[in-house]
Scaffold this motif. Structure first.
Motif, PDB file in Angstrom:
ATOM      1  N   ASP A   1       0.818  -1.207   0.000  1.00 26.81           N
ATOM      2  CA  ASP A   1       0.000   0.000   0.000  1.00 26.81           C
ATOM      3  C   ASP A   1       0.853   1.259   0.000  1.00 26.81           C
ATOM      4  O   ASP A   1       0.490   2.255  -0.608  1.00 26.81           O
ATOM      5  CB  ASP A   1      -0.920   0.018   1.216  1.00 26.81           C
ATOM      6  CG  ASP A   1      -2.062  -0.968   1.080  1.00 26.81           C
ATOM      7  OD1 ASP A   1      -2.359  -1.394  -0.043  1.00 26.81           O
ATOM      8  OD2 ASP A   1      -2.671  -1.304   2.104  1.00 26.81           O
ATOM      9  N   TRP A   2       1.973   1.241   0.721  1.00 20.48           N
ATOM     10  CA  TRP A   2       2.848   2.409   0.819  1.00 20.48           C
ATOM     11  C   TRP A   2       4.051   2.231  -0.098  1.00 20.48           C
ATOM     12  O   TRP A   2       4.688   1.190  -0.097  1.00 20.48           O
ATOM     13  CB  TRP A   2       3.371   2.574   2.245  1.00 20.48           C
ATOM     14  CG  TRP A   2       2.343   3.089   3.190  1.00 20.48           C
ATOM     15  CD1 TRP A   2       1.574   2.348   4.030  1.00 20.48           C
ATOM     16  CD2 TRP A   2       1.973   4.447   3.408  1.00 20.48           C
ATOM     17  NE1 TRP A   2       0.746   3.164   4.750  1.00 20.48           N
ATOM     18  CE2 TRP A   2       0.969   4.461   4.393  1.00 20.48           C
ATOM     19  CE3 TRP A   2       2.390   5.665   2.863  1.00 20.48           C
ATOM     20  CZ2 TRP A   2       0.385   5.640   4.857  1.00 20.48           C
ATOM     21  CZ3 TRP A   2       1.805   6.831   3.318  1.00 20.48           C
ATOM     22  CH2 TRP A   2       0.811   6.813   4.311  1.00 20.48           C
TER      23      TRP A   2
ATOM     24  N   TYR B   1       0.488   6.717  -0.168  1.00 18.16           N
ATOM     25  CA  TYR B   1      -0.463   5.656   0.182  1.00 18.16           C
ATOM     26  C   TYR B   1      -1.331   5.399  -1.057  1.00 18.16           C
ATOM     27  O   TYR B   1      -2.255   6.150  -1.368  1.00 18.16           O
ATOM     28  CB  TYR B   1      -1.309   6.079   1.386  1.00 18.16           C
ATOM     29  CG  TYR B   1      -2.220   4.980   1.880  1.00 18.16           C
ATOM     30  CD1 TYR B   1      -1.696   3.801   2.394  1.00 18.16           C
ATOM     31  CD2 TYR B   1      -3.597   5.124   1.833  1.00 18.16           C
ATOM     32  CE1 TYR B   1      -2.530   2.784   2.847  1.00 18.16           C
ATOM     33  CE2 TYR B   1      -4.434   4.118   2.291  1.00 18.16           C
ATOM     34  CZ  TYR B   1      -3.891   2.953   2.790  1.00 18.16           C
ATOM     35  OH  TYR B   1      -4.721   1.941   3.236  1.00 18.16           O
TER      36      TYR B   1
ATOM     37  N   PRO C   1      -3.700   3.219  -2.119  1.00 17.12           N
ATOM     38  CA  PRO C   1      -5.158   3.048  -2.182  1.00 17.12           C
ATOM     39  C   PRO C   1      -5.937   4.366  -2.198  1.00 17.12           C
ATOM     40  O   PRO C   1      -7.036   4.415  -2.735  1.00 17.12           O
ATOM     41  CB  PRO C   1      -5.474   2.238  -0.913  1.00 17.12           C
ATOM     42  CG  PRO C   1      -4.229   1.472  -0.643  1.00 17.12           C
ATOM     43  CD  PRO C   1      -3.115   2.415  -1.027  1.00 17.12           C
TER      44      PRO C   1
END
Length: 115
Positions: free
Chosen positions: A37-38, A92, A94
């Motif tokens: 995600d990151w 991030y 998402p």
């Protein structure tokens, strides 16, 4: 064809199963890596920001739209460490991807690099 793990173990034995796992691990690892995600700004530049430089992205996206900066405590913010000295800027994904799609037309993609 579906094979269950215990069936593979019966055919290959424990050593064979471990050998198979070692052979498959390098093939599966890149798929797992993509799920992170990151990501660092540098890792996302070509995909998310059309290959623009880090300084261009900071000026024309992060500073132009301060709501994306997590340090500004806005819901849905998706970047941290934009201006930190000695800190890596992290995205991030998402939240970043949908925001970039939604605001694409508001970004001046033809803006010149300021040096």
């Amino acid at each position: 064809m579906e094979l269950k793990l215990n069936e593979v173990e019966l055919v290959l034995g424990k050593d064979g199963l471990q050998s198979l796992a070692k052979q498959l691990a390098p093939l599966i690892a890149p798929l797992i890596e993509e799920k992170k995600d990151w990501k660092k700004l540098e890792e996302t530049r070509s995909d998310l920001f059309a290959g623009k430089s880090g300084s261009w992205i900071r000026l024309n996206i992060f500073d132009a739209f301060p709501e994306v900066q997590i340090e500004n405590n806005k819901p849905g913010a998706w970047v941290k460490g934009v201006h930190g000295k000695g800190k890596v800027t992290k995205i991030y994904l998402p939240y970043a991807r949908p925001w970039m799609h939604e605001h694409h037309d508001e970004i001046d993609w033809t803006a010149k690099e300021v040096r």
